[in-house]
Design a protein around this motif. Structure first.
Motif, PDB file in Angstrom:
ATOM      1  N   CYS A 196      56.683 -30.113  49.650  1.00 21.09           N
ATOM      2  CA  CYS A 196      58.134 -29.911  49.652  1.00 21.09           C
ATOM      3  C   CYS A 196      58.554 -28.976  50.787  1.00 21.09           C
ATOM      4  CB  CYS A 196      58.588 -29.322  48.321  1.00 21.09           C
ATOM      5  SG  CYS A 196      58.427 -30.451  46.927  1.00 21.09           S
ATOM      6  N   GLU A 200      64.995 -29.410  50.834  1.00 19.55           N
ATOM      7  CA  GLU A 200      64.793 -30.782  50.370  1.00 19.55           C
ATOM      8  C   GLU A 200      65.358 -30.930  48.952  1.00 19.55           C
ATOM      9  OE1 GLU A 200      60.891 -32.739  51.344  1.00 19.55           O
ATOM     10  OE2 GLU A 200      60.621 -32.471  49.193  1.00 19.55           O
ATOM     11  N   HIS A 229      65.268 -33.318  41.940  1.00 26.55           N
ATOM     12  CA  HIS A 229      65.997 -33.998  40.874  1.00 26.55           C
ATOM     13  C   HIS A 229      65.742 -33.285  39.555  1.00 26.55           C
ATOM     14  CE1 HIS A 229      66.612 -37.202  43.772  1.00 26.55           C
ATOM     15  NE2 HIS A 229      65.317 -37.131  44.034  1.00 26.55           N
ATOM     16  N   GLU A 263      61.693 -34.843  45.901  1.00 28.91           N
ATOM     17  CA  GLU A 263      62.422 -35.936  46.533  1.00 28.91           C
ATOM     18  C   GLU A 263      61.633 -37.244  46.467  1.00 28.91           C
ATOM     19  OE1 GLU A 263      65.433 -35.497  50.073  1.00 28.91           O
ATOM     20  OE2 GLU A 263      63.376 -35.559  50.830  1.00 28.91           O
TER      21      GLU A 263
END
Length: 126
Positions: A21, A25, A28, A47
């Motif tokens: 990551c 970024e 969710h 992501e």
């Protein structure tokens, strides 16, 4: 965010995915009302849709309530010893990384240093 050391059911480990990551970024947030340990649990996915952990229990109720009322934006900030830090905006605006204060970049020892007597090794020209 916590739970980075727990295994995923399939795919890469959470720590491996956290290492991939990048700051800023998107992540969710997925509520898990059927979670047997905490019905307010909110899973955090990268992501790439790989789980990297959970929102801390202390924050899950607030974030879950905001999610039920409208859009919530979340981004990856940085990896941490316990998992990772994420930034969440509850008002529907895009989450953003905090501004960095470069004015103190050359201060030594760094602010908050635990050991003021520690100095880095000198770097010699080749």
């Amino acid at each position: 965010m916590v739970g980075a050391d727990h295994p995923n059911k399939k795919g890469p480990t959470r720590r491996f995915e956290i290492a991939l990551c990048l700051p800023g970024e998107a992540v969710h947030l997925i509520p898990e009302p059927k979670n047997k340990f905490d019905r307010r649990a909110i899973a955090v996915y990268s992501e790439r849709h790989v789980q990297i952990g959970y929102v801390r229990a202390e924050r899950a109720q607030l974030i879950g309530t905001a999610m039920s009322k409208g859009p919530v934006s979340a981004i990856f900030q940085r990896a941490e010893q316990w998992g990772a830090s994420i930034r969440v905006h509850l008002d529907g605006t895009p989450a953003a990384l905090p501004e960095v204060d470069d004015s103190r970049a050359n201060d030594w020892p760094p602010p908050g240093s635990d050991d003021p007597d520690w100095w880095p090794d000198e770097v010699y020209d080749d």
